[in-house]
Scaffold this motif. Sequence first.
Motif, PDB file in Angstrom:
ATOM      1  N   ASP A 198       5.599  -2.626 -10.779  1.00 53.19           N
ATOM      2  CA  ASP A 198       6.254  -3.669 -11.576  1.00 53.19           C
ATOM      3  C   ASP A 198       6.718  -4.814 -10.685  1.00 53.19           C
ATOM      4  O   ASP A 198       6.624  -5.993 -11.059  1.00 53.19           O
ATOM      5  N   GLU A 199       7.197  -4.483  -9.499  1.00 51.35           N
ATOM      6  CA  GLU A 199       7.625  -5.523  -8.567  1.00 51.35           C
ATOM      7  C   GLU A 199       6.423  -6.353  -8.097  1.00 51.35           C
ATOM      8  O   GLU A 199       6.515  -7.583  -7.949  1.00 51.35           O
ATOM      9  N   LEU A 200       5.293  -5.689  -7.878  1.00 54.69           N
ATOM     10  CA  LEU A 200       4.089  -6.401  -7.457  1.00 54.69           C
ATOM     11  C   LEU A 200       3.622  -7.351  -8.558  1.00 54.69           C
ATOM     12  O   LEU A 200       3.229  -8.495  -8.288  1.00 54.69           O
ATOM     13  N   GLN A 201       3.682  -6.888  -9.828  1.00 54.63           N
ATOM     14  CA  GLN A 201       3.286  -7.767 -10.930  1.00 54.63           C
ATOM     15  C   GLN A 201       4.210  -8.983 -11.011  1.00 54.63           C
ATOM     16  O   GLN A 201       3.773 -10.097 -11.326  1.00 54.63           O
ATOM     17  N   VAL A 237       0.834  -1.204   0.000  1.00 56.23           N
ATOM     18  CA  VAL A 237       0.000   0.000   0.000  1.00 56.23           C
ATOM     19  C   VAL A 237       0.872   1.258   0.000  1.00 56.23           C
ATOM     20  O   VAL A 237       0.644   2.197  -0.780  1.00 56.23           O
ATOM     21  N   LEU A 238       1.868   1.276   0.863  1.00 55.93           N
ATOM     22  CA  LEU A 238       2.753   2.446   0.935  1.00 55.93           C
ATOM     23  C   LEU A 238       3.575   2.586  -0.336  1.00 55.93           C
ATOM     24  O   LEU A 238       3.783   3.697  -0.843  1.00 55.93           O
ATOM     25  N   GLY A 239       4.059   1.452  -0.865  1.00 53.95           N
ATOM     26  CA  GLY A 239       4.904   1.492  -2.045  1.00 53.95           C
ATOM     27  C   GLY A 239       4.186   1.980  -3.287  1.00 53.95           C
ATOM     28  O   GLY A 239       4.750   2.714  -4.099  1.00 53.95           O
ATOM     29  N   ASN A 297       4.280   3.074 -10.547  1.00 57.31           N
ATOM     30  CA  ASN A 297       5.708   3.271 -10.336  1.00 57.31           C
ATOM     31  C   ASN A 297       6.436   1.928 -10.375  1.00 57.31           C
ATOM     32  O   ASN A 297       5.863   0.882 -10.689  1.00 57.31           O
ATOM     33  N   ASP A 298       7.706   1.975 -10.057  1.00 58.06           N
ATOM     34  CA  ASP A 298       8.499   0.747 -10.093  1.00 58.06           C
ATOM     35  C   ASP A 298       7.965  -0.305  -9.136  1.00 58.06           C
ATOM     36  O   ASP A 298       8.120  -1.510  -9.368  1.00 58.06           O
TER      37      ASP A 298
END
Length: 843
Positions: free
Chosen positions: A179-182, A113-115, A175-176
């Motif tokens: 992409d990390e979550l995906q 959530v924060l990211g 944001n980046d």
Amino acid sequence: MKIDNGLIGNVYVENIPQELKEYDQWLLWKWEINSSGKSSKVPYTINGTRASPTDPTDWGTFIDVINTYTESCEKYGGIGFAFSEEDPFIGIDLDKIIDEESDFIDAEAHDIVLGLNSYVEYSPSKTGCHVIIKGERDPSGKNRNGNFEIYSEARYFTMTGDIIEDCPTEINEANDYFDELQERVGYRTPSTTENILLKDSSLSENVDEIIEKCMNARNSQKFIDLFEGNCSGPIYSYPSPSEADMALCCIIAYYTDDESVIFEVVKQSNLFRDKWEKEQYRKTTIGKAIASVKSDTVWQGIKLPPRYKIKEDGLYVVKKGNNGEYDDHITYTPIVISAICHGVDEGKFYYEVTFRDPQGNYRTTHESQSSLLNKNCVQELVDKGLNITANKYNDLSSYFSASINSNVKNIINKKHVLNNGWKKDQSFVIGDRLYSKDGLDTVIQGNPNETKGLVIKGSLESWKEAVEDIIKDNSIRFKMYCAMSSFLLEPLNSQSYILDHSGETSTGKTFGTSVAFSLLGNPEHLMLAGDSSPTYLENYAAIHCDLPIFIDESSVQSDEGVLKKLTYMLANGIGKGRGTNTGGIHHVKHWNTVAFITGEKPITGHNAFGGQQVRVIEIHDKLPKMSNKEIKCISREILKHHGHIADMFVRKVFEQFDSLEEMYDLFQDHFTNSDSNTMNRLGDTFALIALAGKLLEEVFQDIGMEKASSLEVTESFFKKSVKDKPIVPYYVKALQTIDNFVESHMSFFIKGSDWENYSHDIKYGWIADEYIDFIPSELKEICDDKGISFSRIKEEWHNKKILRTNANRKDYRAKHFNEDGSEFNSGVFRINRKQMNELLESY
């Protein structure tokens, strides 16, 4: 923490980002129970029909949707936003990441959530949250992995505006971190399965996307049942796995005609088995499904009878003319018999008719077979939106008859009920839900308007939060026990009864009863007016059999005779016998119920007798002092969140069904140990209430609420209502009634020999300081009018020296001499006033 900003129903309207409001992609949604007994959020259009998140014609503007929700927030759970290719938004659904007791967010989810650093809000259940960002997704990105889901189209999110403190309130660019979550959710890889139908072709469509479309379609429940491997569910039943395979393929074929994609979806379902490895079976099943969907002889998965067709502009029948065959138009909107419904209550057949109205909305109605084949039924369909000319009514009736003849073994089977409560197969119906030892089924409710209050709405947690403190008050807790005891009347062969809560307007009678009825559904819709007619209440009680009913403010019913009749009728559980116009008789209605009645005065007044008294429990408790603001707050919350406890209670009943009688016997031993037969009869009722309370307290404990002792709560009311207020003997009650009658009709008695001042045509008798002399026919008529059996009381009155007779007379009469010294020829019933007053004062 919530930021209270423009709260309408369950939605904080002003918190929702303006960017989303500008897109005409809004829906309504409802909580509904699926065949697995789980709650699901089903999308709806502003016209009240089921919606699809993939069909833009079902969506509306934010203003239209929020206006509809504002007018009908008790009907819907909230609003939602449908993601599509036309908008720049991506939705991230983080499910089951918030602890229900502590409200703490899971550490990993908190980092996400924060990211993401974008708009985030709580989900309706408050156990998850939704994050919305702007950007583009990698087309090969998977949609879900565990509790994390990502969507940019073919999906809708419920929107609450219930934003999380210290998080952005605007929608920011991806944001980046996204992409990390995906990466965590994963990416798809091309299928390398050797056994697909077309080995040389690549999948032309996204399998996950097709599954999502099927899961959000109008017939989503059918797809979900089949996808989960349920060939024989409560709504859709297929005689064999092969027929279930065909049904599943037909649904998929609506969204793709790529055979390899259909096969891949089937492979992910629980219907997939060894038979699908056979090439001939695959080709035949999938080929037939595609042909069926494209055919003009199939609509909504239903095969039409021979010689009938459905095109985009309606229903046709093939007829023969001078120049050969031609298509004759019957209706200008498509229509089919989509299901056969078996009447659980009376064994009749009902048919579900599905059609599309001129605005493109899909509508369903349920008609008996005799009604369906009648022209009057066609007129009713026209009123609901079917487009047909009057000269085609007979053609449509013929189409229905042909459909029944050709499709009766192939269309979906459903169950139809007219009443709630216990059924012959030991199942139990509440609204459109049928419970049994095997679980939960969905049924077609034949009286939807009358049972609209029996719904599950909102969240259990919000209901708990609203009522947890107030139900510590024993009067509300006792009412809850009484409400749920109605479920036990039939299996324990117990008698219906009435809970009469009387007192001044400010005692909280209606409020407390509303809290108790929130166990079952919407208390506002379950409340009946105190001046409802006996006929209406008779029909209502029959429809709500084995459930409680709530009659508010009986004080508006001015006729005490009507109240008395209502008491007997409701508690006796049987309606009035009536004849038909043709000389036959109507079916007499029966029911079990617990009738809650509130009013300023007790319904069992001075003229209530033992039979009525043992049917009525009187309470007069006041609620603890509360501010109007507190009462309004709780009242508002239970209108938004209700019905969950009845669902859990009836499951508890089935869990312990085999031990109900044993537990009931134990409570009976406690409450029926008096020498008084009437007290023991009420003791049976209190034993039932205590048992219902025991089961209800177990439900409360299961959901984390403080458990009370049902025996202690019930015992306290037994003491107040029965032990400390013994039943007045029948002959004394009768004497009280006659004494009150004399007081209110004094001018109709001749005082002594004062004939000159007597001016009425009616004369009941004579009155003196020592006695009241009744003309026998008049006293008997008064007794009949008040429901008193004179033959039952006269001997007891005589033994108590109330009724004075002349020596050697066996007709209980005394001599009365007129003012001229002549004897009144038929004798009189003489009541000794001194003995009467002494007896009445002792009670």
